[in-house]
Design a protein around this motif. Structure first.
Motif, PDB file in Angstrom:
ATOM      1  N   VAL A   1     -15.095  27.481  15.696  1.00  0.00           N
ATOM      2  CA  VAL A   1     -13.965  27.583  14.770  1.00  0.00           C
ATOM      3  C   VAL A   1     -13.484  26.240  15.004  1.00  0.00           C
ATOM      4  CG1 VAL A   1     -11.810  28.608  14.813  1.00  0.00           C
ATOM      5  CG2 VAL A   1     -13.506  30.066  15.239  1.00  0.00           C
TER       6      VAL A   1
ATOM      7  N   TYR B   1      -8.083  26.538   6.768  1.00  0.00           N
ATOM      8  CA  TYR B   1      -9.749  26.393   6.912  1.00  0.00           C
ATOM      9  C   TYR B   1     -10.382  27.726   6.346  1.00  0.00           C
ATOM     10  CZ  TYR B   1      -8.368  23.002  10.462  1.00  0.00           C
ATOM     11  OH  TYR B   1      -8.169  21.744  11.222  1.00  0.00           O
TER      12      TYR B   1
ATOM     13  N   THR C   1     -14.881  30.316   8.950  1.00  0.00           N
ATOM     14  CA  THR C   1     -15.565  29.503   9.909  1.00  0.00           C
ATOM     15  C   THR C   1     -17.284  30.167   9.771  1.00  0.00           C
ATOM     16  OG1 THR C   1     -15.026  31.249  11.922  1.00  0.00           O
ATOM     17  CG2 THR C   1     -13.589  29.223  11.591  1.00  0.00           C
TER      18      THR C   1
END
Length: 329
Positions: A125, A277, A280
């Protein structure tokens, strides 16, 4: 042009299927070089007009968010399992799901399959730092590990950091102190194998308060402590945000000051937002598998698909294989 192919589990996540489908359709419309396999149950596709680069994959089962990993492997008609089976059969290059983490790890490991030589895939991550980010591996997939697992987490974490733009990533081992003799026997042994493998690239032990300073580019930990560290950071960021909002409301001076600082606050919010983001990687498997956050909305799903696309373009599994071969030399 060879199209990249990505499967997405429409029934994984707290806001499935509506937000998952919305994010997927938005991504498909903006990325015509990707063929998107939408894996769902029949009712997911009612009254939905699919773009030309979308493939409908219908099954009749899906996994609840509290499913046990062992059950996930048995339920072969679930949207998550079918998505991973597509990757195993090389019909798609990547899989994205916001479903249960343990279930997706099990499907990634036993359905997609591990890279030869990898003992355990890891959940890596990117977390924000003072400068930009560092990669935390493992962030919750593997609770009890051996020093050899931590070495592989470091090898895979370094390749992920390179994919995200780090040229020569430095590595730190999460521990209760920076001294070489700190930690349990596992950490002490891991310290030695990391030092032997990476040399000066391994800067030694790091503590929890080092993670957001940018001291290292890759932080290696078992999933138990890595997940605690990550969740603590998320909680602290949320608390700070709420405290700022509370203080702003107290008087007119604070409100005016906040108005002047709005660009700064917006920048800070963007940096700390996990939706930035999107997802992950479960790295260490034969294919690109992306875990989106369980509470992902359409924006997060869009970004998770971007992550998957980049993983395919950068050939992340191949680079991990090459790094393992180099380590074995």
């Amino acid at each position: 042009m060879i199209m990249k192919k990505i499967a997405i589990d429409l029934m994984g996540g707290d806001y499935a299927p509506a937000e998952i489908l919305a994010g997927a359709l938005s991504f498909a419309k903006e990325n015509e070089d990707v063929e998107l396999y939408l894996v769902g149950i029949g009712e997911n596709f009612k009254d939905v007009q699919l773009p030309k680069n979308c493939v409908k994959v219908v099954t009749d089962d899906f996994l609840p968010m509290d499913v046990k990993p062992t059950e996930a492997i048995r339920r072969r008609k679930s949207t998550m399992y079918v998505s991973c089976q597509l990757a195993r059969e090389k019909k798609v290059d990547a899989v994205v799901s916001a479903g249960n983490t343990g279930a997706l790890l099990a499907c990634a490991t036993f359905v997609v399959g591990r890279i030869k030589g990898i003992e355990r895939p890891t959940l890596a991550v990117p977390i924000p730092t003072k400068n930009d980010f560092c990669v935390l591996a493992d962030a919750g997939a593997n609770i009890d590990v051996k020093p050899s697992n931590l070495l592989q987490f470091a090898i895979m974490g370094v390749e992920y950091a390179k994919l995200l733009g780090k040229d020569n990533p430095t590595i730190g081992l999460l521990n209760v102190g920076t001294e070489e003799n700190k930690g349990t026997q596992k950490e002490k042994e891991a310290f030695q194998v990391l030092k032997e493998r990476f040399g000066n690239q391994f800067i030694g032990n790091v503590e929890g308060n080092d993670l957001n300073t940018g001291k290292v580019d890759v932080v290696v930990a078992d999933g138990f402590h890595g997940n605690i560290a990550m969740k603590t950071m998320e909680g602290a960021a949320k608390m700070i945000t709420e405290l700022i909002k509370s203080e702003v409301k107290k008087n007119i001076i604070s409100a005016l000051g906040a108005l002047l600082m709005k660009p700064v606050f917006n920048s800070l919010k963007n940096k700390l937002d996990p939706k930035k983001y999107g997802g992950t990687f479960f790295i260490g498997v034969e294919g690109v598998v992306v875990k989106a956050h369980g509470n992902s909305n359409r924006t997060a799903i869009f970004n998770a698909l971007k992550v998957a696309k980049k993983g395919v373009e950068e050939e992340l599994p191949l680079k991990i294989k090459e790094a393992l071969l180099k380590c074995a030399e």
